[in-house]
Structure formats: structure tokens, C-alpha cells
Design an enzyme around this catalytic site. Sequence first.
Site: not given
Length: 428
Positions: A120, A249, A252
Amino acid sequence: MKVGVIGAGYVGLTSAVCLAERGHDTVCVDVDDVRVQRLSAGIAHLDEPDLPDLLGGGLRAGTLRFSTDYATLADRDVVFICVSTPSGPDGSADLRAVDIAAAALAEVLSPGAVVAVKSTVPVGTTRRISERLRDSGVHTVSNPEFLRESHAIHDFRHPDRILFGADDEEVADRVAGLYPPAPVLRTSPESAEVAKYASNAFLAVKISYTNSLARLCAAVGADIGDVTDCMGADPRIGPHFLAPGPGWGGSCLPKDTAALLHSGAAHGVELPEVESARRSNAGQADRIVDALNRTLAVPLHAAQVTALGLTFKAGTSDVRDSPALTVCAELTRRGAQVTGFDPRLAGIDPAALSRSAIVTVDDPYLAAKEADAIIVLTEWPQFCDLDWRLIAEQAPGAAVIDTRNLLDAAALTDLGLNHLGNGTPGGY
């Protein structure tokens, strides 16, 4: 096809074992020599259903091997970059591991190979890597992952969509051929990078909105379950991510929302919805602890509190940015004595538990003995099957803060326990 994977974390290792299962000659490279040795011996370091079996099967079939040497990727047709991009102090994504991987690939890959960026990354990263690799004759595509922890193998085998950001459709087609059949979305690299962040940020907004609604429901005597059932029945909204809890949480959502805000600020764009979701999420621990403080028959600093569930979600031993540990840390900061139990306690990083200043035990009944309060923090179904009559005998009159609305409120009340649901009448 000959496939390479860089990084043996959740995304990388899942991708590697699943690609090998599909018959592709797969090499996974990781910088951690001990990890590589253990994986080569068939020992998985991740708590993920079906992963150990696929790891062993790939090794036995000869379709999967591990190395620390980038040179083993020299003959690969496609290489996936699956390294970590953690949050920096300002919320930006730390791209050092991505840049190191790209530089190494520029030295070893043959012309015509494809690098698929699965990490990402902020918008513009794939384009920058593409420019770096162009002189080597190597193609680049953005191929964000949408794998859920505790369901990662299933999600790879049965993807609901596969996203490719590429300027060359033929290159994207080559990578698409590695995957199981699924709807394929084709965009520019920039759109694919934004889409990944946008998807996770929207889930975070949805959860935070649900927790705010839960607070309102408790205040007015409504039931959040009834409200979200109605909302989820609307196909424009859908039922997913409408369950209240102690906050979001994991590996990610916290870092991806921070990175999206940082990207927006860098381009002069505010994203107030995401900012609000992060503020709401940061306040969940205080909300839970304040509700407990109002309910306890003893001062919080003198209370014995049991925390049921320490991982950020059920089905994993991962406690990265776990809201459960955030609540525990706030309780200990205010002076409470916290004893924690989790079904995957043996697999949890002990350093993370130490930072929360809690005591852990491997028996839920021992954890709850003589407790003034019991807080259900993770949605483990095993907690529904506990002998709550025995718990009520060992902790008579204890407050039960059910942050996940997992338990039978009426049954616990009949046992003399003081049940408080999240967003329920008489709850918090």
C-alpha cells in the site's frame, strides 16, 4: 509462470503460498535470514488459517522456495513487491523498504519482466518506480491487495475484485493470469493507489460512525443492533462494518487513514470525514473506561478488571494497533489492575503485552476470578460458550462491559452480573 514475491509478511507470504498452490514456480525473498530458514523448513510465523498446509504443500511440490538473495529473482516473469509501508511520525508512509526492493530489482531482472506493486503506497509511487525501472526494460503495474487477516487465504482464492493500475493493458493481462478468475478492474496507477487508501478509509469512517450512533442509542434508549439492521438492509449501505466495538485497529486502517490524510495535505486537499473518524476512534478507550468508572462499586484505581480478548480482531494473534490493548493501557494508566486473557495468547507478541502493563493468564476463569469488572474487547465466539454461571460465582455482582455486544444480556443479568452493552438501552 515464474513468479517472485518480495516480503514474507501477511501479504507476501499469503501471496507466495497461494501462487505456488496454483502451480506457479514461486520464489519469496525476505531480508530476515531466520525467517527464511524457518519458512524453508515449513514453519509458518503467521497465525493464518490454511497457511501452514499451503506452505508445506508448496515446499514438497517444489513450487515454492525462500531466499534472502535478490539474485534468485533474475529469471522471474513477474515479481510482487509486498513489503511493509509503516506510518512515519507525520503520518506519511515510510517507503524505504519499497525503494530498496525497487533498486535491487533494477539490478537483477531481465528486460520484459513485470514488477507488481502490491504494498500500500501513496499516489505517484508506482509511476516513480516505473521511471526508475524503464531503462532496464522492466514494466511496472500497481496491484493493491484486499486481503483480510484471518481470511487472507480465502480472499486470495476467492477475490471479489482484482485491481490493476497500468498504462499497458497487455502487461496487466500477464499479471491477471496469475490469479483465480474474478472481476478485474483496470485503472491508471494513480487511481489504483488512491482506490486502495480510499477503500480502507471508508471502512474506518463506517465503523467510527457506528460507534457514534451506539453512543447516541445508549443515551436515548435505542438499540444499536436494531438501528444497524435497518441500515444494513438498505443495499446502498450494506450490512458490513456496522458492528459497534472498542474501535478499529490492526495493521491497515490506522496507517492507511494517516497516509491518506498526509497525501491530501500534500496536495492541498482536506479530508474532514477521515479526520473525524480518526478522532472518534481515538476517543473510544476513554468512552469505555468512563462507562466502567461510572458503573463500578469501587474506585477505578482499586478495581480488579478482566480483559477478555487482546487481539485487534478474532481469528488472529495480531495485536498491532489493537483497540483492546489501548483500552487496557488506559485502564492501567488510571490505576486499575488488569488481567487479560485471549484464546491466542501463546502467539501474541509479549513485548506488546508488556507495554500495556497488564498481567496475562491462559485460563479465562482464572482471569475473571474476584474481578470487579469484565470487559469483552475482542469478538471471539468462545466467550459466548464460557460458563458464565461459574464466573458469576467467582466474581459476584461484577460489571460486564460488552463492547462487542457478544453476550446474552438477559442471561448475565439473571446471574447477578451487571451487563452493559455498547449502544443498548441501559448500556453505554
